[in-house]
Design a protein around this motif. Structure first.
Motif, PDB file in Angstrom:
ATOM      1  N   MET A   1       0.855  -1.172   0.000  1.00  0.00           N
ATOM      2  CA  MET A   1       0.000   0.000   0.000  1.00  0.00           C
ATOM      3  C   MET A   1       0.895   1.227   0.000  1.00  0.00           C
ATOM      4  SD  MET A   1      -3.314   0.844   0.569  1.00  0.00           S
ATOM      5  CE  MET A   1      -4.174   2.329   0.820  1.00  0.00           C
ATOM      6  N   VAL A   2       0.472   2.253  -0.714  1.00  0.00           N
ATOM      7  CA  VAL A   2       1.238   3.490  -0.770  1.00  0.00           C
ATOM      8  C   VAL A   2       0.332   4.688  -0.559  1.00  0.00           C
ATOM      9  CG1 VAL A   2       3.010   2.549  -2.306  1.00  0.00           C
ATOM     10  CG2 VAL A   2       1.027   3.701  -3.278  1.00  0.00           C
ATOM     11  N   ILE A   3       0.937   5.776  -0.133  1.00  0.00           N
ATOM     12  CA  ILE A   3       0.257   7.064  -0.025  1.00  0.00           C
ATOM     13  C   ILE A   3       0.973   8.011  -0.974  1.00  0.00           C
ATOM     14  CG2 ILE A   3      -0.232   9.023   1.476  1.00  0.00           C
ATOM     15  CD1 ILE A   3      -0.265   7.080   3.824  1.00  0.00           C
ATOM     16  N   HIS A   4       0.221   8.720  -1.786  1.00  0.00           N
ATOM     17  CA  HIS A   4       0.790   9.708  -2.700  1.00  0.00           C
ATOM     18  C   HIS A   4       0.700  11.082  -2.041  1.00  0.00           C
ATOM     19  CE1 HIS A   4       0.835   7.157  -6.385  1.00  0.00           C
ATOM     20  NE2 HIS A   4      -0.037   6.477  -5.652  1.00  0.00           N
ATOM     21  N   GLU A  26       6.762  16.262  -3.757  1.00  0.00           N
ATOM     22  CA  GLU A  26       5.830  15.170  -4.058  1.00  0.00           C
ATOM     23  C   GLU A  26       6.568  13.847  -4.059  1.00  0.00           C
ATOM     24  OE1 GLU A  26       3.600  15.902  -7.616  1.00  0.00           O
ATOM     25  OE2 GLU A  26       2.697  17.718  -6.798  1.00  0.00           O
ATOM     26  N   ARG A  27       5.910  12.834  -3.495  1.00  0.00           N
ATOM     27  CA  ARG A  27       6.542  11.519  -3.443  1.00  0.00           C
ATOM     28  C   ARG A  27       5.502  10.449  -3.117  1.00  0.00           C
ATOM     29  NH1 ARG A  27       7.577  14.778   0.571  1.00  0.00           N
ATOM     30  NH2 ARG A  27       7.347  14.201   2.731  1.00  0.00           N
ATOM     31  N   ILE A  28       5.917   9.215  -3.279  1.00  0.00           N
ATOM     32  CA  ILE A  28       5.103   8.070  -2.904  1.00  0.00           C
ATOM     33  C   ILE A  28       5.722   7.474  -1.647  1.00  0.00           C
ATOM     34  CG2 ILE A  28       4.351   5.758  -3.586  1.00  0.00           C
ATOM     35  CD1 ILE A  28       4.446   6.743  -6.494  1.00  0.00           C
ATOM     36  N   VAL A  29       4.891   7.217  -0.629  1.00  0.00           N
ATOM     37  CA  VAL A  29       5.362   6.677   0.643  1.00  0.00           C
ATOM     38  C   VAL A  29       4.743   5.302   0.852  1.00  0.00           C
ATOM     39  CG1 VAL A  29       5.422   7.039   3.138  1.00  0.00           C
ATOM     40  CG2 VAL A  29       5.536   9.009   1.594  1.00  0.00           C
ATOM     41  N   ASN A  30       5.600   4.305   1.031  1.00  0.00           N
ATOM     42  CA  ASN A  30       5.116   2.954   1.337  1.00  0.00           C
ATOM     43  C   ASN A  30       4.667   2.892   2.783  1.00  0.00           C
ATOM     44  OD1 ASN A  30       5.629   1.493  -1.138  1.00  0.00           O
ATOM     45  ND2 ASN A  30       7.792   1.846  -0.712  1.00  0.00           N
ATOM     46  N   ILE A  31       3.547   2.219   3.032  1.00  0.00           N
ATOM     47  CA  ILE A  31       3.096   2.005   4.402  1.00  0.00           C
ATOM     48  C   ILE A  31       2.847   0.517   4.615  1.00  0.00           C
ATOM     49  CG2 ILE A  31       2.114   4.322   4.636  1.00  0.00           C
ATOM     50  CD1 ILE A  31      -0.676   3.072   4.292  1.00  0.00           C
ATOM     51  N   SER A  32       2.943   0.105   5.852  1.00  0.00           N
ATOM     52  CA  SER A  32       2.768  -1.311   6.186  1.00  0.00           C
ATOM     53  C   SER A  32       1.294  -1.696   6.108  1.00  0.00           C
ATOM     54  CB  SER A  32       3.282  -1.578   7.604  1.00  0.00           C
ATOM     55  OG  SER A  32       2.440  -0.931   8.539  1.00  0.00           O
ATOM     56  N   ARG A  36      -2.030   0.569   7.114  1.00  0.00           N
ATOM     57  CA  ARG A  36      -3.149   0.668   6.174  1.00  0.00           C
ATOM     58  C   ARG A  36      -4.449   0.285   6.863  1.00  0.00           C
ATOM     59  NH1 ARG A  36      -7.233  -2.252   4.325  1.00  0.00           N
ATOM     60  NH2 ARG A  36      -7.886  -1.726   2.259  1.00  0.00           N
TER      61      ARG A  36
END
Length: 52
Positions: A1-4, A26-32, A36
């Motif tokens: 899962m990612v957050i933009h 701006e970036r994409i952040v991975n979340i566990s 999520r």
């Protein structure tokens, strides 16, 4: 899962919280999966039904 994370100054005028480096931030952040699940649970049960 990612957050933009996106720089949207037009949506932050009232809040005063644009990204620090503007569009360069701006970036994409991975979340566990656990984070999520926590976010989904919060949105489903606690968040007020509003959009900006």
């Amino acid at each position: 899962m990612v957050i933009h994370l996106r720089h949207r100054p037009e949506a932050t005028e009232d809040l005063g919280t644009p990204l620090k480096n503007g569009s360069d931030g701006e970036r994409i952040v991975n979340i566990s999966p656990e984070l999520r699940d926590f976010v989904v649970d919060y949105v489903d049960h606690n968040r007020h039904d509003v959009v900006d």
